[in-house]
Design a protein around this motif. Structure first.
Motif, PDB file in Angstrom:
ATOM      1  N   ALA A 243     -10.299  -9.963  -5.443  1.00 18.21           N
ATOM      2  CA  ALA A 243     -10.307  -8.933  -6.632  1.00 18.21           C
ATOM      3  C   ALA A 243      -9.607  -9.443  -7.921  1.00 18.21           C
ATOM      4  N   GLU A 244      -8.610 -10.163  -7.585  1.00 14.61           N
ATOM      5  CA  GLU A 244      -7.899 -10.651  -8.861  1.00 14.61           C
ATOM      6  C   GLU A 244      -7.669 -12.105  -8.826  1.00 14.61           C
ATOM      7  N   PRO A 245      -8.436 -13.032  -9.332  1.00 19.64           N
ATOM      8  CA  PRO A 245      -8.320 -14.398  -9.106  1.00 19.64           C
ATOM      9  C   PRO A 245      -7.207 -15.279  -9.900  1.00 19.64           C
ATOM     10  N   ASP A 246      -6.593 -14.497 -10.943  1.00 18.53           N
ATOM     11  CA  ASP A 246      -5.298 -14.965 -11.465  1.00 18.53           C
ATOM     12  C   ASP A 246      -4.092 -14.748 -10.294  1.00 18.53           C
ATOM     13  N   ALA A 247      -4.212 -13.991  -9.444  1.00 15.03           N
ATOM     14  CA  ALA A 247      -2.847 -13.807  -8.391  1.00 15.03           C
ATOM     15  C   ALA A 247      -2.953 -14.654  -7.467  1.00 15.03           C
ATOM     16  N   ASP A 248      -1.775 -15.123  -6.930  1.00 15.38           N
ATOM     17  CA  ASP A 248      -1.621 -16.183  -6.078  1.00 15.38           C
ATOM     18  C   ASP A 248      -1.267 -15.621  -4.611  1.00 15.38           C
ATOM     19  N   ILE A 249      -0.588 -14.771  -4.675  1.00 16.77           N
ATOM     20  CA  ILE A 249       0.199 -14.116  -3.144  1.00 16.77           C
ATOM     21  C   ILE A 249      -0.157 -12.581  -3.323  1.00 16.77           C
ATOM     22  N   VAL A 250      -0.591 -12.141  -2.150  1.00 16.69           N
ATOM     23  CA  VAL A 250      -0.866 -10.645  -1.793  1.00 16.69           C
ATOM     24  C   VAL A 250       0.339 -10.291  -0.686  1.00 16.69           C
ATOM     25  N   HIS A 251       1.050  -9.197  -0.516  1.00 13.87           N
ATOM     26  CA  HIS A 251       1.782  -8.827   0.410  1.00 13.87           C
ATOM     27  C   HIS A 251       1.589  -7.447   0.812  1.00 13.87           C
ATOM     28  N   ALA A 252       1.794  -7.017   1.748  1.00  9.59           N
ATOM     29  CA  ALA A 252       1.328  -5.435   2.130  1.00  9.59           C
ATOM     30  C   ALA A 252       2.226  -4.727   3.177  1.00  9.59           C
ATOM     31  N   ASP A 253       2.272  -3.580   3.122  1.00  9.25           N
ATOM     32  CA  ASP A 253       3.108  -2.586   3.985  1.00  9.25           C
ATOM     33  C   ASP A 253       2.699  -3.166   5.715  1.00  9.25           C
ATOM     34  N   PHE A 254       3.963  -2.895   6.344  1.00 12.60           N
ATOM     35  CA  PHE A 254       3.673  -3.075   7.708  1.00 12.60           C
ATOM     36  C   PHE A 254       4.704  -1.977   8.581  1.00 12.60           C
ATOM     37  N   THR A 255       4.419  -1.846   9.666  1.00 11.56           N
ATOM     38  CA  THR A 255       5.262  -0.874  10.658  1.00 11.56           C
ATOM     39  C   THR A 255       6.148  -1.737  11.869  1.00 11.56           C
ATOM     40  N   LEU A 256       7.221  -1.169  11.723  1.00 13.82           N
ATOM     41  CA  LEU A 256       8.139  -1.878  12.695  1.00 13.82           C
ATOM     42  C   LEU A 256       7.929  -1.163  14.197  1.00 13.82           C
ATOM     43  N   ILE A 257       7.874  -1.851  15.143  1.00 12.50           N
ATOM     44  CA  ILE A 257       7.871  -1.404  16.423  1.00 12.50           C
ATOM     45  C   ILE A 257       8.921  -2.179  17.536  1.00 12.50           C
ATOM     46  N   ASP A 258       9.231  -1.242  18.539  1.00 14.12           N
ATOM     47  CA  ASP A 258      10.121  -1.831  19.411  1.00 14.12           C
ATOM     48  C   ASP A 258       9.605  -2.662  20.493  1.00 14.12           C
ATOM     49  N   GLU A 259      10.363  -3.200  21.508  1.00 16.03           N
ATOM     50  CA  GLU A 259       9.680  -4.265  22.511  1.00 16.03           C
ATOM     51  C   GLU A 259       8.724  -3.476  23.296  1.00 16.03           C
ATOM     52  N   ASP A 260       8.418  -2.049  23.472  1.00 13.98           N
ATOM     53  CA  ASP A 260       7.407  -1.549  24.240  1.00 13.98           C
ATOM     54  C   ASP A 260       6.273  -1.407  23.234  1.00 13.98           C
ATOM     55  N   GLY A 261       6.555  -1.541  22.082  1.00 14.23           N
ATOM     56  CA  GLY A 261       5.224  -1.465  21.024  1.00 14.23           C
ATOM     57  C   GLY A 261       5.124  -0.202  20.449  1.00 14.23           C
ATOM     58  N   THR A 262       6.333   0.741  20.611  1.00 13.91           N
ATOM     59  CA  THR A 262       6.449   2.095  20.133  1.00 13.91           C
ATOM     60  C   THR A 262       6.798   1.942  18.415  1.00 13.91           C
TER      61      THR A 262
END
Length: 294
Positions: free
Chosen positions: A119-138
């Motif tokens: 959608a933005e041909p002049d952009a080079d890098i996209v970065h997005a939000d994420f979720t932290l999880i623990d060892e058990d995936g919580t």
């Protein structure tokens, strides 16, 4: 009806690299999270960094099942930055990303990131939000990426990203001498020449656990962070801004590095540090209390 895979004779659009060193515990799940992406036109390059656990078997079995997987085996353990460079040296895609053997992609991740760059041909890098999880995936909470203008204040690019192959080529890959902050250094160098786009969608799961590289190398990472941030500061950066950034690093650093960073901040702008002395005193008292309480 089975999944229709892209024509393997054509280069994939996305090359995803996963470096692995003794990562058997969550490896199968991490690989599967890539294979079940809604976006199909990718290759997954597994880099076995001289693993001595069950990782080689898991990777070999996955590669035998799915033609989109390519396996690179390193005889000697070279460390994360060098393993990434080995992987991207084999990449055929025009878009690059990488993930770890203990983290997970949400199914829509690649599709949404590719769509953002399309959608933005002049952009080079996209970065997005994420979720932290623990060892058990919580799930522990969502991490929101920040504007690239604040990159000197901390690595706000995060763990979920996609960038054009020309970024890899221009930067020469990851600095093998900066194990632990190789990604932050990569973004600091990229910010000088390339355009970033933020995507505020939760597309990735980042696992926090005691055995992670970040946990094991915490003090070394803090020292290297101060080094690369100071190196990345432009000469034209006002003294007050330089001092503010160094004080911010001090507040997040191990006790061994805090006083040194406060001293560097003072040399940059003594007036600014003097004005912050009450806050620094309160912070120092809190550090001391926590230290003795432990």
């Amino acid at each position: 009806m089975g999944t229709i895979l892209p024509d393997s004779t054509e280069p994939p659009r996305v090359s995803m690299v996963m470096p692995v060193h003794n990562g058997a515990r969550w490896l199968a799940e991490a690989i599967e999270s890539v294979l079940v992406q809604d976006f199909l036109n990718f290759e997954l390059i597994l880099v076995d960094d001289a693993s001595r656990d069950d990782s080689p078997r898991i990777m070999a079995e996955a590669a035998a099942r799915d033609p989109r997987i390519r396996l690179v085996t390193l005889k000697d353990n070279v460390g994360l930055p060098a393993a990434l460079n080995h992987g991207f040296a084999e990449a055929r895609g025009s878009l690059h990303s990488w993930t770890s053997d203990d983290n997970l992609l949400r199914p829509a991740m690649l599709g949404r990131l590719v769509g953002a760059l399309d959608a933005e041909p002049d952009a080079d890098i996209v970065h997005a939000d994420f979720t932290l999880i623990d060892e058990d995936g919580t799930e522990l909470g969502r991490s929101r990426v920040g504007p690239i203008e604040r990159l000197l204040h901390g690595n706000n690019v995060g763990a979920c990203f996609l960038y054009r192959a020309r970024v890899t080529e221009a930067l020469g890959g990851y600095d093998t001498g900066l194990f632990g902050v190789e990604d932050y250094d990569f973004w600091l160098r990229a910010a000088r020449s390339f355009r970033f786009v933020e995507l505020h969608e939760d597309l990735y799961l980042y696992r926090k656990h005691g055995g992670s590289l970040t946990s094991q190398r915490a003090e070394r990472i803090q020292a290297l962070t101060a080094q690369i941030v100071e190196r990345a500061m432009p000469d034209t950066l006002p003294a007050r801004n330089r001092s503010e950034i160094l004080l911010g690093l001090a507040l997040k650093s191990h006790l061994r590095w805090r006083l040194d960073l406060v001293g560097r901040a003072f040399r940059a702008d003594p007036v600014h540090v003097a004005a912050r002395l009450p806050q620094i005193a309160r912070w120092s008292l809190a550090v001391a209390r926590n230290r003795f309480a432990a």
